[in-house]
Design a protein around this motif. Structure first.
Motif, PDB file in Angstrom:
ATOM      1  N   THR A  27     104.865  77.529  58.789  1.00  0.00           N
ATOM      2  CA  THR A  27     103.864  78.348  59.467  1.00  0.00           C
ATOM      3  C   THR A  27     102.460  77.900  59.080  1.00  0.00           C
ATOM      4  O   THR A  27     101.580  77.764  59.931  1.00  0.00           O
ATOM      5  CB  THR A  27     104.079  79.836  59.147  1.00  0.00           C
ATOM      6  N   VAL A  28     102.236  77.636  57.807  1.00  0.00           N
ATOM      7  CA  VAL A  28     100.924  77.184  57.350  1.00  0.00           C
ATOM      8  C   VAL A  28     100.600  75.811  57.934  1.00  0.00           C
ATOM      9  O   VAL A  28      99.460  75.560  58.355  1.00  0.00           O
ATOM     10  CB  VAL A  28     100.846  77.188  55.808  1.00  0.00           C
ATOM     11  N   ILE A  94      91.580  80.824  54.038  1.00  0.00           N
ATOM     12  CA  ILE A  94      92.817  80.649  53.264  1.00  0.00           C
ATOM     13  C   ILE A  94      93.235  79.191  53.297  1.00  0.00           C
ATOM     14  O   ILE A  94      93.633  78.616  52.278  1.00  0.00           O
ATOM     15  CB  ILE A  94      93.929  81.573  53.802  1.00  0.00           C
ATOM     16  N   LEU A  95      93.112  78.572  54.457  1.00  0.00           N
ATOM     17  CA  LEU A  95      93.427  77.146  54.575  1.00  0.00           C
ATOM     18  C   LEU A  95      92.472  76.315  53.711  1.00  0.00           C
ATOM     19  O   LEU A  95      92.908  75.375  53.036  1.00  0.00           O
ATOM     20  CB  LEU A  95      93.349  76.727  56.046  1.00  0.00           C
ATOM     21  N   ARG A  99      93.500  73.928  50.591  1.00  0.00           N
ATOM     22  CA  ARG A  99      92.995  72.557  50.518  1.00  0.00           C
ATOM     23  C   ARG A  99      92.330  72.305  49.163  1.00  0.00           C
ATOM     24  O   ARG A  99      92.599  71.296  48.504  1.00  0.00           O
ATOM     25  CB  ARG A  99      92.001  72.323  51.654  1.00  0.00           C
ATOM     26  N   ALA A 100      91.461  73.222  48.755  1.00  0.00           N
ATOM     27  CA  ALA A 100      90.749  73.060  47.484  1.00  0.00           C
ATOM     28  C   ALA A 100      91.728  73.026  46.319  1.00  0.00           C
ATOM     29  O   ALA A 100      91.611  72.182  45.420  1.00  0.00           O
ATOM     30  CB  ALA A 100      89.738  74.193  47.300  1.00  0.00           C
ATOM     31  N   PRO A 130      84.442  77.954  48.155  1.00  0.00           N
ATOM     32  CA  PRO A 130      84.190  78.501  49.490  1.00  0.00           C
ATOM     33  C   PRO A 130      82.723  78.470  49.912  1.00  0.00           C
ATOM     34  O   PRO A 130      82.416  78.635  51.082  1.00  0.00           O
ATOM     35  CB  PRO A 130      84.703  79.929  49.403  1.00  0.00           C
ATOM     36  N   GLU A 131      81.805  78.250  48.948  1.00  0.00           N
ATOM     37  CA  GLU A 131      80.403  78.096  49.313  1.00  0.00           C
ATOM     38  C   GLU A 131      80.031  76.621  49.271  1.00  0.00           C
ATOM     39  O   GLU A 131      80.572  75.858  48.476  1.00  0.00           O
ATOM     40  CB  GLU A 131      79.487  78.865  48.348  1.00  0.00           C
ATOM     41  N   CYS A 132      79.079  76.244  50.104  1.00  0.00           N
ATOM     42  CA  CYS A 132      78.581  74.872  50.126  1.00  0.00           C
ATOM     43  C   CYS A 132      77.925  74.559  48.786  1.00  0.00           C
ATOM     44  O   CYS A 132      77.069  75.312  48.322  1.00  0.00           O
ATOM     45  CB  CYS A 132      77.587  74.701  51.273  1.00  0.00           C
TER      46      CYS A 132
END
Length: 166
Positions: A27-28, A94-95, A99-100, A130-132
């Motif tokens: 599913t992911v 979430i993706l 990845r991270a 999640p932040e640049c």
């Protein structure tokens, strides 16, 4: 659209409830492919490396749960494309987190980052989020431009060629 679990699946735990919908590898991976712009069944199947039956089941479940919308693109023969809904698009952070985590903990130090992003508002590599890392803004899907490293691009091209050669 809020998900209403079956009576036997009721729990107040949001992690358990989310796991009921997106808690398996396939599913992911299907969601990854939709985020990468693959909307047709055969494109998703080639990159996911799954059987048609398994993919059909995952797409039906994602559609029933409200993450995916199916739209016809051919009537003869009947064919559909699949698109993320608002609920499906909300899976993007979430993706990015998966990845991270994978880039940080699963890969060897010699391997390149598989997908590099450019953060469009500042024009810089945002890092793993999640932040640049350059400007500090939250990494939003519509503000990221992706490019695959040569190895990952070649892997995906080979999967597509193998699939088309069957």
């Amino acid at each position: 659209m809020k998900h209403d679990p079956a009576p036997s699946d009721r729990t107040l735990c949001p992690v358990a409830r989310a796991q009921m919908i997106v808690g398996d590898r396939w599913t992911v991976i299907v969601l990854r492919e939709l985020f990468m712009g693959n909307s047709r069944f055969e494109q998703i199947q080639a990159q996911a490396g799954t059987t048609p039956q398994m993919l059909a089941a995952r797409l039906k479940k994602l559609e029933a749960e409200g993450l995916v919308e199916r739209r016809p693109y051919s009537t003869r023969p009947p064919r559909h494309e699949y698109f993320l809904t608002e609920m499906g698009l909300a899976f993007h952070p979430i993706l990015l987190a998966l990845r991270a985590w994978g880039e940080t903990w699963i890969k060897s130090a010699e391997e390149e980052v598989a997908i590099r992003y450019t953060h469009i508002p500042c024009g810089e590599d945002p890092g793993l989020g999640p932040e640049c890392q350059s400007c500090g803004r939250v990494m939003r899907r519509e503000e990221l431009r992706a490019s695959l490293n040569d190895g990952f691009a070649a892997e995906r091209d080979a999967r597509w060629a193998d699939f088309k050669g069957r």
